[in-house]
Design a protein around this motif. Structure first.
Motif, PDB file in Angstrom:
ATOM      1  N   GLY A  46      -6.292  10.647  -4.608  1.00  0.00           N
ATOM      2  CA  GLY A  46      -5.298   9.659  -4.217  1.00  0.00           C
ATOM      3  C   GLY A  46      -3.955   9.916  -4.878  1.00  0.00           C
ATOM      4  N   SER A  49      -1.567  12.203  -2.962  1.00  0.00           N
ATOM      5  CA  SER A  49      -0.753  11.513  -1.951  1.00  0.00           C
ATOM      6  C   SER A  49       0.380  10.736  -2.600  1.00  0.00           C
ATOM      7  CB  SER A  49      -1.623  10.576  -1.109  1.00  0.00           C
ATOM      8  OG  SER A  49      -2.521  11.326  -0.323  1.00  0.00           O
ATOM      9  N   PHE A  73      -4.005   2.518  -2.611  1.00  0.00           N
ATOM     10  CA  PHE A  73      -4.836   3.486  -1.904  1.00  0.00           C
ATOM     11  C   PHE A  73      -5.703   2.725  -0.899  1.00  0.00           C
ATOM     12  CE2 PHE A  73      -4.063   4.991  -6.238  1.00  0.00           C
ATOM     13  CZ  PHE A  73      -3.345   6.147  -5.954  1.00  0.00           C
ATOM     14  N   ALA A  75      -7.292   4.487   2.141  1.00  0.00           N
ATOM     15  CA  ALA A  75      -8.276   5.324   2.832  1.00  0.00           C
ATOM     16  C   ALA A  75      -8.239   6.715   2.205  1.00  0.00           C
ATOM     17  CB  ALA A  75      -7.984   5.415   4.321  1.00  0.00           C
ATOM     18  N   ILE A  76      -9.316   7.460   2.395  1.00  0.00           N
ATOM     19  CA  ILE A  76      -9.352   8.811   1.847  1.00  0.00           C
ATOM     20  C   ILE A  76      -8.580   9.778   2.743  1.00  0.00           C
ATOM     21  CG2 ILE A  76     -11.551   8.408   0.678  1.00  0.00           C
ATOM     22  CD1 ILE A  76     -12.871  10.200   2.794  1.00  0.00           C
ATOM     23  N   THR A  77      -8.131  10.866   2.131  1.00  0.00           N
ATOM     24  CA  THR A  77      -7.481  11.959   2.849  1.00  0.00           C
ATOM     25  C   THR A  77      -8.452  13.123   2.874  1.00  0.00           C
ATOM     26  OG1 THR A  77      -5.302  11.256   2.075  1.00  0.00           O
ATOM     27  CG2 THR A  77      -5.491  13.512   2.901  1.00  0.00           C
ATOM     28  N   PRO A  83      -1.058  15.294   5.964  1.00  0.00           N
ATOM     29  CA  PRO A  83      -0.374  14.026   5.678  1.00  0.00           C
ATOM     30  C   PRO A  83       1.101  14.054   6.060  1.00  0.00           C
ATOM     31  CG  PRO A  83      -1.424  14.939   3.704  1.00  0.00           C
ATOM     32  CD  PRO A  83      -1.442  15.988   4.753  1.00  0.00           C
ATOM     33  N   THR A 104       0.459   8.741   6.251  1.00  0.00           N
ATOM     34  CA  THR A 104      -0.378   8.660   7.444  1.00  0.00           C
ATOM     35  C   THR A 104      -0.925  10.038   7.794  1.00  0.00           C
ATOM     36  OG1 THR A 104       1.472   8.994   8.949  1.00  0.00           O
ATOM     37  CG2 THR A 104       0.947   6.715   8.373  1.00  0.00           C
ATOM     38  N   THR A 109      -4.535   7.264  10.864  1.00  0.00           N
ATOM     39  CA  THR A 109      -5.035   6.632   9.647  1.00  0.00           C
ATOM     40  C   THR A 109      -3.921   6.540   8.611  1.00  0.00           C
ATOM     41  OG1 THR A 109      -7.247   7.527  10.004  1.00  0.00           O
ATOM     42  CG2 THR A 109      -6.734   6.807   7.764  1.00  0.00           C
ATOM     43  N   THR A 110      -3.770   5.378   8.007  1.00  0.00           N
ATOM     44  CA  THR A 110      -2.877   5.207   6.870  1.00  0.00           C
ATOM     45  C   THR A 110      -3.732   5.319   5.620  1.00  0.00           C
ATOM     46  OG1 THR A 110      -1.363   3.787   8.101  1.00  0.00           O
ATOM     47  CG2 THR A 110      -1.295   3.629   5.694  1.00  0.00           C
ATOM     48  N   THR A 111      -3.367   6.233   4.734  1.00  0.00           N
ATOM     49  CA  THR A 111      -4.170   6.463   3.528  1.00  0.00           C
ATOM     50  C   THR A 111      -3.566   5.821   2.281  1.00  0.00           C
ATOM     51  OG1 THR A 111      -3.087   8.569   3.065  1.00  0.00           O
ATOM     52  CG2 THR A 111      -5.076   8.620   4.438  1.00  0.00           C
TER      53      THR A 111
END
Length: 121
Positions: A46, A49, A73, A75-77, A83, A104, A109-111
């Motif tokens: 995380g 990101s 945080f 969601a996972i990447t 990204p 995103t 998905t937004t992480t």
């Protein structure tokens, strides 16, 4: 604020970030550990990101103008995801801009979400 589109997250990126950050949690670099946890593959830290969002900010204003920076945080990447960091000024008051931030992925998905306050001229 221009978006920051990044290259796909590679296993090499995860290994290098683990070494640079000191975060050697095997869930990020060891496929067997990820499988044991019920995941298909490893995923990005995380904080990686968060670092990318910091890069977005410092590409826009000098570091010394950043007054606050917070993230959440959400969601996972996954490894191999691409990204994109997004920032949008939502207000300017008394020389301070409030910026809404997000990371995103291509699938929508937004992480990571967050905000920053920066001094403006």
């Amino acid at each position: 604020m221009p978006n920051l589109s990044l290259e796909p997250i590679s296993r090499a990126t995860l290994a290098l970030f683990a070494g640079a950050s000191g975060d050697h949690n095997p869930i990020h670099i060891d496929l067997d550990v990820a499988h044991d946890a019920g995941l298909d593959d490893v995923f990005a830290h995380g904080m990686l990101s968060m670092a990318y969002l910091g890069r977005l900010l410092t590409a826009w204003v000098p570091q010394e103008r950043i007054r606050s920076y917070r993230v959440r945080f959400v969601a996972i990447t996954p490894v191999h995801a691409r990204p994109t960091c997004i920032g949008r000024v939502i207000s300017v008051d008394d020389g301070l801009a409030t910026i809404e931030l997000a990371v995103t992925l291509a699938d929508g998905t937004t992480t990571l979400t967050g905000d920053a306050t920066v001094a403006v001229d």
